[in-house]
Design an enzyme around this catalytic site. Structure first.
Site, mmCIF file in Angstrom:
data_model
loop_
_atom_site.group_PDB
_atom_site.id
_atom_site.type_symbol
_atom_site.label_atom_id
_atom_site.label_comp_id
_atom_site.label_asym_id
_atom_site.label_seq_id
_atom_site.Cartn_x
_atom_site.Cartn_y
_atom_site.Cartn_z
ATOM 1 N N HIS A 91 0.841 -1.215 0.000
ATOM 2 C CA HIS A 91 0.000 0.000 0.000
ATOM 3 C C HIS A 91 0.867 1.252 0.000
ATOM 4 O O HIS A 91 0.417 2.328 0.398
ATOM 5 C CB HIS A 91 -0.946 -0.008 1.213
ATOM 6 C CG HIS A 91 -2.008 -1.067 1.111
ATOM 7 N ND1 HIS A 91 -2.696 -1.537 2.195
ATOM 8 C CD2 HIS A 91 -2.452 -1.789 0.046
ATOM 9 C CE1 HIS A 91 -3.558 -2.489 1.802
ATOM 10 N NE2 HIS A 91 -3.408 -2.651 0.503
ATOM 11 N N CYS A 123 6.187 14.856 -12.697
ATOM 12 C CA CYS A 123 7.349 13.953 -12.762
ATOM 13 C C CYS A 123 8.392 14.491 -13.740
ATOM 14 O O CYS A 123 8.080 14.803 -14.894
ATOM 15 C CB CYS A 123 6.880 12.563 -13.229
ATOM 16 S SG CYS A 123 8.205 11.377 -13.466
ATOM 17 N N CYS A 155 8.774 11.708 -16.731
ATOM 18 C CA CYS A 155 7.799 11.430 -17.809
ATOM 19 C C CYS A 155 6.703 12.476 -17.921
ATOM 20 O O CYS A 155 5.842 12.399 -18.791
ATOM 21 C CB CYS A 155 7.153 10.052 -17.573
ATOM 22 S SG CYS A 155 5.889 10.087 -16.292
ATOM 23 N N THR A 160 -2.481 -8.654 10.830
ATOM 24 C CA THR A 160 -3.443 -8.147 9.854
ATOM 25 C C THR A 160 -4.781 -8.847 10.031
ATOM 26 O O THR A 160 -4.853 -10.034 10.331
ATOM 27 C CB THR A 160 -2.953 -8.320 8.402
ATOM 28 O OG1 THR A 160 -3.945 -7.794 7.505
ATOM 29 C CG2 THR A 160 -2.675 -9.770 8.048
ATOM 30 N N SER A 161 -5.849 -8.078 9.816
ATOM 31 C CA SER A 161 -7.202 -8.655 9.920
ATOM 32 C C SER A 161 -7.550 -9.427 8.651
ATOM 33 O O SER A 161 -8.564 -10.111 8.586
ATOM 34 C CB SER A 161 -8.231 -7.534 10.137
ATOM 35 O OG SER A 161 -8.179 -6.630 9.029
#
Ligand code: APR
Length: 279
Positions: free
Chosen positions: A125, A160, A163, A201-202
């Site tokens: 994430h 960026c 790019c 973690t769940s």
């Protein structure tokens, strides 16, 4: 508990390619709240979760407005840059140094696995301490770009230099695709591993929560011995170990072989001590 510690250490020492999957439960002992535990951020503030679900749509519609809001409001986690790894992060780093853990895949955005010594890390994430180009996936440390300066000069969103794409925080919002490089590598690791250590973690957020199910079911087919008997044999199942304060759907569905219930910051160091005794 002691027998479970010994069993996990035995399984880890006998694994060929062990990986770890971690979640917010790893960092609560560093003072960072989780999301769905008893004192979780979403548990205590459902509105914050509903707002989080709308964040990516807002970014796509109005990246400049998204950045201006980002830079003028405090995050739900406060100052992550000063957070310190706890004994659980350090234990995970030691299992990598011992040559047992090959890769750590974390849902956490706090950068504490890296601070705790893990090197082969996939931040599924993303990371709140980094920026990412939404087009070419180039990544920078957050301080590499003067965001406040851009805001004052009315020049947001950051663009960026490689790019020309739009840069956002590296953290992956609900509804935002997992960056391809991390998604592909994580799938590879779930297929390659013969042991998966799942900590804190769940296991309710997808697609991350698919990884244990892939590891469990990848061997549900049949493998053939190379000799002429060609007797089909089931390849050894992946050993999936959970370390968590409470049972999860992985426990209930039998995806994990066993759950060691308790704190990652207490259990993981005990496992490392037993591994050292066995090696
Ligand atoms: N030791 C072991 N387990 C713990 C500890 C601890 N010290 N503290 C909390 N836990 C457990 C909680 O009981 C819970 O089951 O860790 C789990 C954390 O679950 P969540 O709060 O749902 O966190 P996580 O699974 O990482 O959430 C996944 O949801 O909101 C999104 O992007 C966010 O990455 C996050 C994703």
């Amino acid at each position: 508990m002691e027998n479970m510690i010994k069993r996990a250490a035995h399984d880890l020492v006998n694994s060929r390619y062990a990986v770890a999957l971690t979640g917010a439960g790893m960092s609560t002992e560093s003072g960072i709240p989780d999301f769905r535990g008893p004192s979780g951020v979403w548990t205590k503030n459902p509105d914050a979760e509903r707002k989080a679900y709308r964040s990516y749509e807002f970014f796509l519609e109005n990246p400049k407005g998204w950045w201006e809001e980002r830079l003028t409001t405090t995050t739900i986690f406060g100052d992550l840059a000063s957070a310190q790894p706890n004994a659980g992060h350090i234990a995970i780093g030691n299992l990598e140094k011992a040559g047992i853990l090959k890769t750590v895949m974390t849902q956490n955005i706090d950068g504490l696995h890296e601070k705790g010594g893990t090197r082969n890390l996939l931040e599924y994430h993303g990371c709140a301490l980094k920026l990412r180009c939404t087009s070419c996936l180039s990544r920078w440390a957050r301080e590499a770009i003067d965001l406040e300066g851009l805001r004052k000069e009315n020049r947001l969103p950051p663009i960026c230099s490689n790019c020309g794409g739009i840069i956002k925080t590296d953290t992956v919002a609900f509804g935002e695709p997992i960056p391809e490089d991390v998604a592909e590598k994580s799938l590879e690791e779930a297929h390659k591993c013969d042991l998966m250590l799942i900590c804190g973690t769940s296991a309710v957020v997808y697609p991350f929560a698919n990884l244990p199910r892939i590891a469990r079911h990848k061997n549900s087919g049949l493998l053939y011995r190379s000799d002429t008997s060609r007797q089909p044999q089931k390849s050894p199942d992946t050993v999936i170990i959970e370390i968590n304060a409470e049972p999860t759907p992985l426990t209930a569905e039998g995806i994990s072989n066993y759950l060691i219930q308790g704190k990652t910051g207490e259990i993981l160091p005990m496992i490392v001590e037993e591994v050292k005794r066995l090696q």
